[in-house]
Design a protein around this motif. Structure first.
Motif, short mmCIF file in Angstrom:
data_model
loop_
_atom_site.label_atom_id
_atom_site.label_comp_id
_atom_site.label_asym_id
_atom_site.label_seq_id
_atom_site.Cartn_x
_atom_site.Cartn_y
_atom_site.Cartn_z
N LEU A 140 41.86 37.40 35.83
CA LEU A 140 40.52 37.16 35.30
C LEU A 140 40.02 38.36 34.52
O LEU A 140 39.45 38.23 33.42
CB LEU A 140 39.55 36.86 36.44
N THR A 141 40.21 39.56 35.08
CA THR A 141 39.73 40.79 34.43
C THR A 141 40.42 40.99 33.09
O THR A 141 39.78 41.32 32.08
CB THR A 141 39.98 42.00 35.34
N HIS A 142 41.72 40.79 33.05
CA HIS A 142 42.45 40.94 31.79
C HIS A 142 41.96 39.93 30.76
O HIS A 142 41.77 40.27 29.57
CB HIS A 142 43.96 40.75 32.02
N ASN A 143 41.72 38.71 31.17
CA ASN A 143 41.29 37.68 30.24
C ASN A 143 39.95 38.03 29.59
O ASN A 143 39.73 37.76 28.41
CB ASN A 143 41.17 36.34 30.97
N VAL A 144 39.07 38.65 30.36
CA VAL A 144 37.75 39.03 29.84
C VAL A 144 37.84 40.26 28.93
O VAL A 144 37.20 40.32 27.88
CB VAL A 144 36.79 39.31 31.02
N LEU A 145 38.66 41.23 29.31
CA LEU A 145 38.66 42.52 28.61
C LEU A 145 39.69 42.65 27.50
O LEU A 145 39.67 43.63 26.76
CB LEU A 145 38.90 43.65 29.63
N THR A 204 41.42 32.03 44.25
CA THR A 204 42.66 32.14 43.48
C THR A 204 42.50 31.42 42.16
O THR A 204 41.72 30.48 42.04
CB THR A 204 43.86 31.55 44.24
N VAL A 205 43.24 31.89 41.17
CA VAL A 205 43.20 31.31 39.83
C VAL A 205 44.62 30.95 39.43
O VAL A 205 45.45 31.84 39.27
CB VAL A 205 42.61 32.32 38.81
N PRO A 206 44.94 29.66 39.32
CA PRO A 206 46.31 29.28 38.93
C PRO A 206 46.73 30.00 37.64
O PRO A 206 45.88 30.21 36.77
CB PRO A 206 46.20 27.77 38.70
N LEU A 253 33.06 36.64 35.19
CA LEU A 253 34.51 36.49 34.98
C LEU A 253 34.90 35.01 35.03
O LEU A 253 35.67 34.53 34.19
CB LEU A 253 35.28 37.25 36.07
N PHE A 254 34.37 34.29 36.03
CA PHE A 254 34.71 32.88 36.20
C PHE A 254 34.18 32.03 35.06
O PHE A 254 34.90 31.18 34.52
CB PHE A 254 34.15 32.36 37.53
N ASP A 286 47.65 34.44 44.91
CA ASP A 286 47.21 35.65 45.61
C ASP A 286 45.86 36.06 45.05
O ASP A 286 45.64 36.02 43.83
CB ASP A 286 48.26 36.75 45.40
N GLU A 287 44.94 36.46 45.93
CA GLU A 287 43.58 36.77 45.50
C GLU A 287 43.53 37.97 44.55
O GLU A 287 42.83 37.95 43.53
CB GLU A 287 42.68 37.03 46.72
N ARG A 288 44.28 39.04 44.87
CA ARG A 288 44.24 40.23 44.02
C ARG A 288 44.82 39.93 42.63
O ARG A 288 44.29 40.37 41.62
CB ARG A 288 45.02 41.39 44.67
N LEU A 289 45.92 39.18 42.61
CA LEU A 289 46.51 38.84 41.32
C LEU A 289 45.56 37.98 40.50
O LEU A 289 45.51 38.09 39.26
CB LEU A 289 47.84 38.10 41.53
N SER A 290 44.79 37.12 41.17
CA SER A 290 43.82 36.28 40.47
C SER A 290 42.73 37.13 39.84
O SER A 290 42.31 36.88 38.70
CB SER A 290 43.21 35.27 41.44
N LEU A 291 42.25 38.14 40.56
CA LEU A 291 41.23 39.04 40.02
C LEU A 291 41.78 39.81 38.82
O LEU A 291 41.09 39.99 37.81
CB LEU A 291 40.73 40.00 41.10
N ILE A 292 43.01 40.27 38.92
CA ILE A 292 43.64 40.98 37.80
C ILE A 292 43.73 40.08 36.57
O ILE A 292 43.42 40.50 35.45
CB ILE A 292 45.04 41.49 38.20
#
Length: 586
Positions: A358-363, A344-346, A294-295, A350-356
């Motif tokens: 990243l996941t959306h960007n990949v999928l 976290t991903v600017p 993801l990263f 929030d960690e959960r929002l960052s994972l969401i």
């Protein structure tokens, strides 16, 4: 008599005392209310503090800036005034370099003011304008120092870099706890000015690289390659926190996994026969792999030595593999890893929002997802089970069509509907699995068919059939199966822009769609598209619709046909008029 006077005096004093005690509570309440109202709200975002006296008393000099003040805690100190003019000159250089107006930076700071103030533990008493001016000057100064050092941009007229001892002292000053700016405001300035530093293509990564380059000697940092993943995946509060992240070894996640082992095992329907150590090792390796993928995709962190990202076909196949129902990890364990590592991903904090994100960007491409802004509320408010469930949440409409009783599965196919005068229109891209029929127009969202499509759709259907009480996607494909019966149906929908066919021929699309619904179970009493199929059957049963469609197809399909019919009609009318006139003349 004296006793009487004394008694009267005592009585008067007593009465005065009572009067005073009655007035005091009102004044006390008012005074306390004013004090309570003047209290500033405590923030959980504080990360910059005054040094406690119990620490400072042993060595005050170690905590006090000697050359430059950064931030509000030492702003205005008489010992540091000599640097203020230099800071303004660096602001001037910064504005010339970034080509962003002073007004734009001030506007950005006004939007962030509350969050910047909340980063400091104590209440900053400066007024808004003075506070924002100080932050702007200091942030520009810090960024310019990073740049001038990185690119060796010094000259004899520069009063800072022309004096090695001075710049050395500045490095130590910017690592004092009381002399910090929130890291996010430096990130925001980088994004605003679109500042990147090769080889990075991302503003945040560029700031991380510049910061490491400046601090690596003074703060005894390791090589950037060893620290890169840890820094990129961390929420950095300020420069001193940056240094701490570099030096603190990452805690191995096996303890976290042991605590979650039972819950992870319970996420799988069948009993997993692996022993505890083997099972946890497998989960750890797979979770780390997924997060790294993801990263690397999000930040474009690939190089020739990477055996996955250097081969586009391989990473493409991986995306489809992680959407197979039998190839899932529980989403909560990825969330736990993000929280544990404070990833976290600017622009998220929030960690959960960052994972969401990243996941959306990949999928988003492989799973035909809409824009994140359209899906944000739905995803954040959902309990996500795994990646396949993530995709399903994105595609289920907020207001699905009402369920109805399915009278018959028989329905006209696309060619028959076209012959009956139904027009086809490409539906909204916000929802892939949607069909609407209104006023003779059948609206279907665009769908791309290629060699990976069948596996993707089959796994969505399988997850719904195994886990969900709502069979929306299954019902959609049953309805679509009614519409696509022959290659002619596919070609018609391709012409209308509804289907993008990447397969060798139309018959393969027919076979794919028709085979998807084999083995699915649905409720005829609660079928999502029952009304749709009923309306299509009813529309096609009206003869006038077919006659009108035939007339349009045979006589009004081209401009020349319209001209010919019009000419023939005019000729017929003129002939009729001539005949009538001839009869009248007789």
């Amino acid at each position: 008599m004296i006793d009487i006077v004394d008694a009267a005096s005592d009585q008067m004093e007593a009465s005065k005392g009572v009067s005073l005690k009655e007035e005091e509570p009102a004044n006390l309440v008012t005074s306390l209310r004013e004090k309570l109202d003047s209290l500033s709200r405590l923030s959980s975002q504080s990360c910059i503090y005054r040094i406690p006296k119990r620490l400072r008393k042993w060595n005050n000099e170690a905590y006090t800036p000697h050359i430059v003040s950064i931030g509000p805690l030492h702003h205005g100190s008489t010992d540091l005034q000599a640097m203020e003019e230099h800071k303004l000159r660096y602001l001037e250089d910064f504005l010339l370099y970034t080509k962003v107006s002073l007004e734009d930076y001030v506007k950005l700071l006004r939007e962030r003011e509350a969050r910047i103030r909340n980063s400091y533990e104590e209440t900053i008493k400066l007024g808004s304008d003075e506070f924002l001016e100080m932050i702007l000057v200091d942030a520009a100064f810090v960024i310019e120092v990073l740049f001038k050092f990185h690119y060796n941009l010094n000259n004899d007229s520069d009063r800072i870099f022309s004096k090695p001892w001075l710049i050395s002292d500045i490095w130590y000053d910017i690592l004092l706890l009381e002399n910090q700016l929130p890291f996010f405001i430096l990130e925001d300035f980088f994004v605003k000015a679109r500042i990147t530093v090769p080889p990075e293509q991302d503003e945040r990564l560029s700031l991380i690289r510049l910061t490491h380059n400046v601090l690596k000697k003074v703060a005894f940092l390791g090589e950037i390659e060893q620290l890169w993943t840890k820094l990129c995946s961390s929420k950095i509060e300020h420069f001193l926190h940056f240094v701490r992240i570099c030096h603190i070894p990452q805690e191995p996640p096996h303890k976290l996994l042991r605590e979650r082992e039972a819950r992870i095992r319970n996420s799988y329907e069948e009993t997993i026969k692996l022993g505890s150590d083997e099972f946890l090792e497998m989960i750890l390796v797979d979770a780390a792999f997924v997060i790294e993928v993801l990263f690397k995709f999000h930040y474009n962190l690939n190089n020739d030595s990477d055996r996955i990202f250097s081969k586009p076909w391989l990473i493409s196949d991986i995306w489809y593999d992680i959407l197979l129902l039998e190839n899932q990890l529980p989403f909560f364990i990825l969330e736990d890893f993000f929280v544990k590592a404070r990833i976290t991903v600017p622009p998220e904090q929030d960690e959960r929002l960052s994972l969401i994100r990243l996941t959306h960007n990949v999928l988003k491409k492989v799973a035909f997802l809409g824009e994140i802004e359209q899906l944000w509320t739905k995803l954040c408010s959902s309990k996500i089970e795994h990646f396949l469930h993530f995709v399903r949440i994105c595609h289920i409409p907020q207001e699905p069509p009402p369920k109805g009783k399915l009278i018959t599965l028989s329905a006209p196919n696309a060619t028959q509907l076209h012959q009956a005068g139904v027009r086809f229109k490409v539906g909204s891209p916000k929802n892939l699995f949607n069909i609407k029929f209104k006023n003779g127009i059948l609206e279907i969202s665009n769908i791309r068919i290629h060699d990976k499509t069948e596996a993707f759709f089959r796994n969505l259907i399988a997850f719904e059939q195994c886990h969900m009480r709502v069979d929306y996607i299954s019902d959609y494909f049953i309805a679509l199966d009614r519409l696509i019966d022959t290659p002619n149906d596919v070609e018609l929908l391709v012409q209308c822009g509804i289907i993008e066919n990447w397969l060798p021929n139309s018959q393969m699309v027919v076979t794919l769609i028709n085979n998807l619904v084999f083995g699915t179970v649905t409720s005829t009493a609660n079928f999502y598209f029952a009304n749709l199929l009923g309306e299509l059957n009813a529309y096609c049963s009206v003869p006038w619709h077919k006659w009108k469609a035939t007339l349009n197809e045979d006589y009004f399909s081209t401009p020349w046909a319209v001209i010919s019919v019009s000419a023939a009609t005019v000729f017929l009318i003129l002939t009729l008029i001539q005949t009538v006139c001839s009869v009248i003349s007789l």
